[in-house]
Design a protein around this motif. Structure first.
Motif, PDB file in Angstrom:
ATOM      1  N   ARG A 145      40.056  36.816  45.467  1.00 15.31           N
ATOM      2  CA  ARG A 145      40.816  35.615  45.142  1.00 15.31           C
ATOM      3  C   ARG A 145      42.307  35.829  45.421  1.00 15.31           C
ATOM      4  N   ALA A 146      42.813  37.005  45.040  1.00 14.79           N
ATOM      5  CA  ALA A 146      44.229  37.307  45.274  1.00 14.79           C
ATOM      6  C   ALA A 146      44.537  37.394  46.763  1.00 14.79           C
ATOM      7  N   ILE A 147      43.628  37.995  47.532  1.00 16.56           N
ATOM      8  CA  ILE A 147      43.840  38.107  48.975  1.00 16.56           C
ATOM      9  C   ILE A 147      43.868  36.724  49.614  1.00 16.56           C
ATOM     10  N   LEU A 169      50.841  45.586  43.924  1.00 24.44           N
ATOM     11  CA  LEU A 169      50.340  45.678  45.301  1.00 24.44           C
ATOM     12  C   LEU A 169      50.419  44.340  46.016  1.00 24.44           C
ATOM     13  N   TRP A 170      50.453  44.435  47.357  1.00 28.51           N
ATOM     14  CA  TRP A 170      50.280  43.278  48.218  1.00 28.51           C
ATOM     15  C   TRP A 170      48.908  43.437  48.866  1.00 28.51           C
ATOM     16  N   PRO A 171      47.876  42.879  48.301  1.00 31.53           N
ATOM     17  CA  PRO A 171      46.516  43.115  48.825  1.00 31.53           C
ATOM     18  C   PRO A 171      46.247  42.308  50.087  1.00 31.53           C
ATOM     19  N   PHE A 172      45.540  42.922  51.035  1.00 30.37           N
ATOM     20  CA  PHE A 172      45.218  42.180  52.261  1.00 30.37           C
ATOM     21  C   PHE A 172      43.842  42.505  52.832  1.00 30.37           C
ATOM     22  N   ALA A 173      43.138  43.508  52.298  1.00 37.03           N
ATOM     23  CA  ALA A 173      41.807  43.829  52.831  1.00 37.03           C
ATOM     24  C   ALA A 173      40.969  44.489  51.745  1.00 37.03           C
ATOM     25  N   LEU A 174      39.655  44.302  51.885  1.00 39.91           N
ATOM     26  CA  LEU A 174      38.704  44.897  50.944  1.00 39.91           C
ATOM     27  C   LEU A 174      37.547  45.456  51.755  1.00 39.91           C
TER      28      LEU A 174
END
Length: 230
Positions: A145-147, A169-174
């Motif tokens: 959701r955050a990404i 963090l700046w999340p961009f991948a999982l």
């Protein structure tokens, strides 16, 4: 290959490229002459497809253009089924349910002959390993959701030695692996890219503030550092 099939294949190639691609590259992928490629581009434009560009500069399909349901090849059907089955088997509950729903939607719009191929696919996914990461479904949903929203994450993380730390963090991948799920993000504490096992996240909060860079740019820069091809 018929001309109609070739035009559809050309549209698919253009959809695959995010940046302008030269006529020479497109003709090589299609296995046709450059002269034929230019005629096909003109035919698509005449039929209303928003293909932009010109000879020598390259071509791109304008964002937002959608195609009607296409005739999938046998290999494409197998890829769709195999990928959906993997996600249904390895993803968290919400993602697994979405994979099954997506496959059902595809099944509803393809012609009967392809529907039979979809139902009869013999590519199977083995059972997940007994010690695969479990119990972090809620964390994974929050991270996704955050990404999608482009929002910062604050989390309490325990490293391999059991030492806790708090990170923004700046999340961009999982990443989904057999035994672990890994969050990839820019860490404000370390001022660098870092990876975090989701099963070691103790506390997780989605912040109101947006990440200051586009996630596509972060992903591209991270791939360059990891020497991962686009």
């Amino acid at each position: 290959m018929s001309r109609a099939a070739r035009l559809l294949e050309l549209l698919q190639l253009l959809r695959r490229h995010r940046r302008p691609v030269t006529g020479a590259a497109l003709s090589a992928e299609l296995g046709v002459s450059l002269r034929t490629l230019y005629r096909d581009i003109a035919a698509l434009q005449a039929q209303g497809a928003p293909v932009e560009g010109e000879r020598g500069l390259g071509y791109i399909l304008r964002p937002g253009f959608t195609l009607p349901p296409l005739m999938f090849s046998g290999e494409e059907i197998e890829a769709l089924v195999l990928g959906s089955r993997w996600v249904a088997s390895r993803g968290d509950d919400k993602l697994a349910r979405s994979a099954r729903d997506a496959l059902a939607k595809i099944r509803a719009v393809v012609p009967p002959a392809l529907r039979d191929e979809l139902d009869a696919s013999t590519l199977l996914i083995g059972p997940p390993p007994g010690h695969a990461a479990t119990g972090d479904d809620n964390r994974l949903e929050l991270i996704r959701r955050a990404i999608r929203a482009g929002r910062k994450l604050t989390l309490t993380y325990q490293d391999g030695n059991g030492t806790p730390s708090t990170r923004t963090l700046w999340p961009f991948a999982l990443g989904y692996f057999e035994h672990v799920r890994v969050l990839v993000a820019w860490c404000e504490l370390r001022q660098d890219y870092r990876s975090f096992r989701t099963d070691r996240i103790q506390k997780l909060t989605i912040e109101e503030s947006a990440i200051p860079r586009k996630r596509a740019a972060l992903l591209r820069e991270w791939k360059l550092r990891q020497q991962i091809p686009e």
